[in-house]
Every structure is written in C-alpha cells, then in structure tokens.
Write a protein that holds these residues in place. Structure first.
Motif, PDB file in Angstrom:
ATOM      1  N   THR B 107      79.887  32.613  94.598  1.00 24.11           N
ATOM      2  CA  THR B 107      79.541  34.031  94.564  1.00 24.11           C
ATOM      3  C   THR B 107      79.434  34.482  93.111  1.00 24.11           C
ATOM      4  OG1 THR B 107      81.848  34.715  94.510  1.00 24.11           O
ATOM      5  CG2 THR B 107      80.852  34.445  96.690  1.00 24.11           C
ATOM      6  N   TYR B 109      81.200  36.639  91.677  1.00 25.81           N
ATOM      7  CA  TYR B 109      82.557  36.649  91.133  1.00 25.81           C
ATOM      8  C   TYR B 109      82.989  35.253  90.695  1.00 25.81           C
ATOM      9  CZ  TYR B 109      87.616  37.094  90.988  1.00 25.81           C
ATOM     10  OH  TYR B 109      88.922  37.051  90.597  1.00 25.81           O
ATOM     11  N   GLN B 110      82.770  34.268  91.587  1.00 25.11           N
ATOM     12  CA  GLN B 110      83.212  32.898  91.283  1.00 25.11           C
ATOM     13  C   GLN B 110      82.456  32.302  90.103  1.00 25.11           C
ATOM     14  OE1 GLN B 110      82.541  31.512  95.239  1.00 25.11           O
ATOM     15  NE2 GLN B 110      84.728  31.333  95.693  1.00 25.11           N
ATOM     16  N   LYS B 127      90.928  38.903  87.577  1.00 23.82           N
ATOM     17  CA  LYS B 127      90.216  39.570  88.672  1.00 23.82           C
ATOM     18  C   LYS B 127      89.755  40.987  88.315  1.00 23.82           C
ATOM     19  CE  LYS B 127      90.476  39.806  93.682  1.00 23.82           C
ATOM     20  NZ  LYS B 127      90.696  41.137  94.221  1.00 23.82           N
ATOM     21  N   GLU B 131      85.803  42.175  87.891  1.00 24.26           N
ATOM     22  CA  GLU B 131      85.263  43.230  88.751  1.00 24.26           C
ATOM     23  C   GLU B 131      84.765  44.406  87.919  1.00 24.26           C
ATOM     24  OE1 GLU B 131      87.922  42.264  92.727  1.00 24.26           O
ATOM     25  OE2 GLU B 131      88.518  43.900  91.389  1.00 24.26           O
ATOM     26  N   HIS B 144      80.731  39.889  95.594  1.00 25.16           N
ATOM     27  CA  HIS B 144      80.980  38.668  96.375  1.00 25.16           C
ATOM     28  C   HIS B 144      79.720  38.160  97.069  1.00 25.16           C
ATOM     29  CE1 HIS B 144      85.143  38.923  95.331  1.00 25.16           C
ATOM     30  NE2 HIS B 144      85.178  40.181  95.750  1.00 25.16           N
ATOM     31  N   TYR B 145      78.580  38.484  96.472  1.00 23.01           N
ATOM     32  CA  TYR B 145      77.314  37.944  96.990  1.00 23.01           C
ATOM     33  C   TYR B 145      77.004  36.635  96.282  1.00 23.01           C
ATOM     34  CZ  TYR B 145      75.916  42.209  99.475  1.00 23.01           C
ATOM     35  OH  TYR B 145      75.841  43.254 100.337  1.00 23.01           O
ATOM     36  N   LYS B 146      76.317  35.769  96.988  1.00 22.58           N
ATOM     37  CA  LYS B 146      75.843  34.542  96.354  1.00 22.58           C
ATOM     38  C   LYS B 146      74.490  34.820  95.696  1.00 22.58           C
ATOM     39  CE  LYS B 146      78.330  31.100  98.956  1.00 22.58           C
ATOM     40  NZ  LYS B 146      78.266  29.952  99.836  1.00 22.58           N
TER      41      LYS B 146
END
Lengths: 396, 370
Positions: B107, B109-110, B127, B131, B144-146
């Motif tokens: 994602t 985030y990742q 985190k 964000e 949190h979208y890919k």
C-alpha cells in the motif's frame, strides 16, 4: 515488525501465484506418486517373502527375482535339514503360468505358487487367514486365487475381484483345467497379473519340465537358538556343506534380511523400474524448479525498478536476495502441503485401481519435503542473479 | 529559521570527470566539473538532455562509481569508497525518481514505510509521521490504497513521501513534478522548501518544469558535460534589479539583463584599494554597486596625480579601454569599502552586440566623460 515483502508480493500475484502453486503442487504430487509407485513395487517385491515362514531361504545361484527364480535339487534341502540347527525345511515352488478362463481365449500371465498344504509355509497373521481353504486343495488341481489379482484380465464373476462367489469356476493354467477352490489375499507386483496357489503335486503337472526333485525355494526354519543369529547359522551350514567362498556354490542360502535387500536392489538396479521412477522424480523436480524460476524471475523483471529503488535507499543485496528466496520457499512449502493432501487421496484411488499397496510413509514425506524445498531454493538462487540487473543508476 | 549557509558544504565537487564505455567507444560524459552545495540549499539543474546532469546526479547519489576527480558527499570522499560506506551514505539520501517505482504489492503507507525500516524506527513512531506526510500531499483518503488504485500523480506523491520520510540530509529528485498538476506540484516543492529551511536538507532537482524555478536558491545549467552556469538566484535577482535602475542598462531586455547578471563577478574592494591602474591593459568593465571611487589621472606635465572625478553607486567605468582597445587612461581607487559588478571583455562585447541601446548609451557617456 518489518514489512514481509515476500508475502505481499505473492499475495499481490493473485492468479499468477495460484497458477504457480498449482504447477509446483503438480510437480510435487508427481514426485509423491513416483516414489509411491516405487515404494509399492518394492513392497510387493518383498511381499511374497514377507508372507512366507522361514529363517533362511535356499535357492538357485541363478535366481533372478521372485517370479523368475530358477530351481535347484531337493538333495540340498535334505542335506540342510539334517543340520543340527535346522528344525524343518519346506520346498516351495513359484513360476509364471499362462492363465485363461472359459469366456476368453486370451492368455494372461499368472504367478503360480505351489507347496504342501499341510506344511508350515506361511507366517501367521498374514495370508493364513484364508488358508483354511487349503484343505479344499485335496481335490485334483484345485487352486486358491489372490483376491487382489487384476480382475479385468482374469475373469472374476463380479468383474471386480475374486471372491467366494467364484468358487467352482473352471479355468486353465498352462492349458490344464483347474478349479477355483477359494481365495486368499496377497497382492501382486508388476511381474504378474495375479497369483494362485496350488498343491505341490498339481504344480508339477502344470510344469512338465519341473522334475519331481526340483525346488524353487527352500524355506528353512532354524531352532530358537540359531534363529537369534541367522547369518551365523547360515555360515555354519555352508561350512558343513563344504561351500567355499572361491567358487559358486550349487545353492545360495540367505537370511530374511539379505533376501529382502537383494530383492529391492534387483528391482531398483537390474530392472528399468527403479530408473523409470527415479527419472520420473528427477523430471518432476526439474519441472517444478522451472516453474518456480519462471515465476520468480518474471516477478523480479516486473519489479526491477522497485528493487533498484530499494538498493538506492540503502537496502543491501542480501535483503533483496532474501526476499526472493523467501518467496521461493513459501511457494515450495504451500505447494508441498497441497501436494501431500492430494497424494494421500491419489494413493487411495490409484492404489485401489492398480492393486498396489501405496502407503504414505514418514520417510517419503521427509524426502519429498526436503526435495521440494531444495528444488525451490535452487530456483530462487538462480533467479536471484537477475537482481544484479537492478541498477539504481538506471533509475534517473 | 536556522541559517545553514555558513555550515560546511554537503556536496563538494572538484575536477570531476566521468566516462562511459571503454576502449574506442569510450566517451567522456562529464568534463572537469566543480560545485559546492551548502546545507539548506535548493539547487535546480537544467540543461539539454545528454548534457550530463543525470550522470552528475547519480554520481552524487552514490549510484555510480566515481572514476576521476573528487566528489565529497556529507564530508565523505566517494572516490574509492567501500560498498559498506556507500550503503551508509545512501540511507542519508532521499531519492525521488521520475518513474515512481512503487511496489505494486504494498500500500501507499507500506511503500513509504520501506524507507523508514532501514533506520530501525518503531512503527508507533513512524506511523503518525507517514500519515501526516501523505495527508499533506493530498493522499489522506488513500493511505492504504495500493498503487494500482492511485492515479499517476498520486503515485508520484507517494514516491515523494517515500523520498522524504526518513529526514534525508540530501534529496535528489529527477523531474519530481512532471506528473503533477500545478497545485500538487507546488505542494510538493513547498514541502521540499520547508525541509531545506527547517532541517537544512539540501535538495538537488533536475527539472524542466518552469513552474518551480522560483523555489530554487541556485540554478545550475549544464551543457555538454560541464556546468556552464551556476547562478545564485537571489544574487542574480539583486544584480538585475540594480542594473535595471542604472542608465546604461535600463533599456536592456530582461533576458539580456539576466545574462549580464549571471555573468558578472561580484568583487569587493577595501578603502584606498586600486581597482584599475593607468597604463594597464583594459580587460574588464565595472559597474559600481556600492561605495565610492575616485578617478585619478597623472598629469604628464607635472607628474602629479590629480583626481578628475568622483563616482557614486550606479556609475560605471572601464569601457573606454575596452571599446578603443587601448591602455587604461586613468587610475580608479576606492575611496571607501566598495562593491563592483565586473564584466569581462568578451561578455561586455557580446552585450554590446545584442543591444543597440546599450551601445548608444555607452557612447553618450563616453563622449561626456572625454
């Protein structure tokens, strides 16, 4: 916790990952089947011996395998019986005969075993269960038929397997009329379609070249003390008989352990069977390895820019290599579990269809697991070479 | 705001050459480059494609091996550095590539997280920061979208966040705003500006995007493997404004004016220091930016020096020797601490060639003076 990139990559692969796991599972299943067949063949190869009662076996030096055992003179058996360590000897006769039955004129190969029904030929708890039927062998050319004989060739009434319903059925062995007197359960290897048991005297009628004093196997029972160390007893007997190590003796005497070992070595090395199954295993491993390699290398190629970016960020080559290797091993382990479950099922189905007793042994599970992980790791290592193309200098 | 300008340079380049290929096909990509970049500076590199700016950027980013010359990044000499040293420096650099290169399996985030993992920071620490940065870049709803669910511009913004999240000392960016619309492009550059101002982060951007040029402290122009122009944007602006207010430069087009401003050398003189000596060869033209000078000529009859004129800021001198190609006809002395913008003969002539008004103004002035 660190982000498990390998798992994310596989999960994101979706259909591609499913497809590759299927491919690897098929390869691993193939390995399981090949080893299963090989194991079954080896099991059946020694099945006969496992059901016979003996401490030592006497046989011709020209013995090839159980269905092609050659013969020797019972003079030797009598001599051995006179040894102090020997309790009794039983002559046992084995050969392939041509089988045909009323409905079909086609002949099939059938393993025929002959012995004295009164003698202590079989080990307790094995095929002895059905052997009360041996008494029925008192009428001329009565036979017992193995319930695990291949039915499609042999004409059981219900077309599936021989049963008590087939008692009285007239068949021919080597063109001599015989009558089914009962059934027993043994199981046949690849050498014959089925097995039958017949009285010793009738046996000689089926095989005109088999003389009155011919014996295929001599089953020797040792006294309790000698049975503790059968190979020492055997050596002593050989000395008494005047066999020397330098020349080929007229008969060979083997312990149970030796017989089993020789039989297995024979099937694995002297026949194409071992080679065929081992080749099958090797080919399945190569196919599996290729599948893993294709999956991993296309995955690396697709993400070469991303991997290069990681390098630019300061990730070491070892990290990237680990991601690839992890993917390889995860693919392998998941595929193994699937293949294991599928194989359990196939062992049942195929074992039933082929009349081969295929069992899932612990040894085999370990061997296949190690093979699978090795196969995947090797592919992973080869695919890793592609990571070298991930050059962050190309990113700008 | 901290002033980082007097801290040691984070990038020091000296005599840097670079070659591609070997043997007969060996070609030189960089020629004897020199450059110093201080903390907190935003430097924009421009130049035609193939001019070597990307090569220079990859060398600074430790992504290519330094072959010849000296290149120091964060005080470490990269010429002959170990692999271990490289990975350590890389962790202090943030890269923003033209292609976003986000992992499709992770994602937004990742993907950003990957840049902080090397620092071994705890998730709980990182985190909120991730964000916050993604929200700042307009991706708050899509953390949190890919990547496959993000637009090209959104992906690029994730890549920018990834390049900046670990507080790099240096950010190297290749066309970071190319895929972005006006607004998000500005937001991205503003973020870079803040990092430069607040944390002394040095930013090098290769770009053709004119919209962000005004964010730069310096603009470096590369042509054919060499830095041809290294202009301090604020200084240039100041010089331009000054020149425009003077009589002789007033009529120049902004473009010519910027050229002049880029090419002048700023020179400081102490009181009583001689700037030009009578009888010397005339090589330069001077504009008085600050201070006062006296024009002194030796009287051939008496042998005495006579001050014939005093010049204040905005004046110019030195043109006669250049135009007439004769020795200096007077000595110029600073009467108090003085700053001059100095243009060399070639630059001076090229300005004359491009501007009629400039020439006529000069001749008028010359006539009056003689």
């Amino acid at each position: 916790m660190a982000i498990p990139l390998s798992i994310h990559n596989l999960r994101d692969g979706g259909f591609r990952t499913v497809l590759s796991i299927s491919g690897i599972s098929i390869a691993v299943t193939l390995i399981f089947m090949q080893l299963g067949f090989l194991g079954a063949v080896l099991d059946t190869a020694v099945l006969f011996y496992n059901n016979l009662k003996f401490d030592l076996v006497v046989r011709s030096p020209n013995y090839y395998h159980f269905c092609d055992a050659n013969k020797f003179s019972d003079v030797w058996l009598n001599k051995i019986e006179s040894d102090a360590s020997v309790v009794s000897t039983q002559p046992y006769h084995v050969s392939l005969a041509k089988w045909n039955y009323a409905e079909k004129s086609v002949q099939r190969g059938m393993l025929v075993m002959g012995a004295d029904p009164e003698g202590q030929t079989f080990r307790d708890g094995n095929i002895s269960v059905s052997l009360p039927d041996l008494s029925r062998l008192s009428f001329p050319r009565a036979i017992l038929v193995d319930r695990k004989s291949r039915p499609q060739f042999l004409g059981a009434k219900n077309r599936e397997r021989f049963s008590d319903a087939d008692i009285g059925l007239e068949v021919e062995l080597n063109q001599k009329a015989c009558k089914i007197a009962g059934v027993f359960e043994l199981g046949t290897g690849l050498a014959a379609n089925g097995a039958a048991f017949i009285h010793e005297s009738d046996y000689r009628e089926l095989f005109p070249n088999y003389d009155q004093d011919d014996v295929t196997l001599g089953l020797v029972t040792l006294n309790e003390k000698a049975a503790m160390n059968p190979s020492a007893a055997r050596d002593a007997i050989c000395r008494t008989l005047g066999f020397s190590l330098s020349s080929t003796p007229p008969v060979e005497i083997l312990t149970r352990a030796e017989v089993v070992k020789v039989e297995i070595v024979h099937w694995v090395t002297n026949t194409p069977i071992g080679f065929i199954f081992i080749a099958g295993v090797v080919i399945a491993m190569i196919v599996g390895a290729i599948v893993v390699y294709i999956v991993l290398s296309s995955d690396i190629a697709k993400q070469i820019g991303e991997y290069a970016t990681l390098k630019a960020m300061g990730y070491k080559n070892s990290y990237l290599s680990r991601v690839v290797l992890e993917q390889a091993i995860i693919l392998g382990v998941v595929s193994y579990v699937i293949a294991f479950l599928v194989s359990l099922l196939l062992y049942q189905v195929v074992g039933k269809a082929a009349n081969l007793p295929i069992t899932m042994t612990i040894d085999r599970q370990i061997i296949v697991f190690v093979s699978t992980v090795t196969m995947c790791s090797v592919s992973g290592f080869i695919a890793m070479q592609k990571l070298r193309r991930a050059d962050p200098a190309d990113l700008f | 705001m901290t002033d980082f300008s007097n801290q040691p340079a984070v990038i020091q380049i000296d005599g840097l050459n670079h070659y591609f290929g070997s043997g007969d096909s060996k070609t030189q990509a960089l020629f004897d480059n020199a450059l110093n970049v201080r903390p907190g500076e935003i430097v924009i590199m421009t130049g035609p494609s193939g001019s070597g700016k990307t090569t220079l950027l990859t060398l600074i980013g430790t992504l290519r091996t330094v072959q010849d010359g000296s290149l120091k990044v964060l005080g470490e000499e990269l010429n002959g550095i170990s692999q271990q040293g490289l990975t350590e420096i890389r962790k202090k650099i943030g890269f923003i590539f033209q292609a976003h290169n986000l992992f499709g399996s992770l994602t937004a985030y990742q993907n950003v997280r990957m840049a902080t993992e090397l620092a071994g920071l705890k998730n709980s620490v990182v985190k909120p920061k991730i964000e916050q940065m993604l929200t700042r870049l307009g991706l708050g709803e899509r953390i949190h979208y890919k990547p496959k669910s993000l637009s090209g511009g959104q992906k690029q913004r994730v890549a920018i966040a990834r390049g900046l999240i670990h507080n790099p000392r240096i950010v190297l960016a290749d066309e970071p705003t190319a895929a972005l619309d006006e607004e998000s492009g500005r937001e991205a550059v503003t973020l870079l500006r803040e990092m430069a101002d607040r944390e002394g982060c040095t930013v090098l951007i290769v770009t053709h995007d004119n919209r962000i040029l005004d964010f730069a402290d310096r603009i470096i122009n590369m042509v054919a493997g060499k830095i041809t122009n290294d202009s301090d944007v604020k200084q240039t602006e100041k010089i331009c404004a000054f020149l425009q207010a003077t009589e002789i430069f007033a009529e120049l087009t902004p473009r010519t004016l910027t050229d002049v401003a880029n090419n002048v050398e700023v020179r400081n003189y102490a009181a009583n220091e001689t700037i030009v000596r009578q009888g010397d060869e005339g090589r330069e033209f001077f504009v008085l930016a600050d201070g006062n000078v006296a024009i002194v000529r030796t009287n051939p009859a008496t042998g005495q020096d006579e001050t014939i004129n005093q010049l204040a800021e905005g004046s110019h001198f030195g043109e006669v020797a250049l135009i007439k190609d004769q020795p200096r006809n007077a000595t110029v002395v600073a009467t108090k601490p003085t700053t001059c913008y100095v243009l060399d003969r070639e630059e001076f002539r090229s300005v004359i060639d491009t501007s009629d008004s400039f020439e006529s103004e000069l001749r008028k002035a010359m006539f009056e003076r003689i």
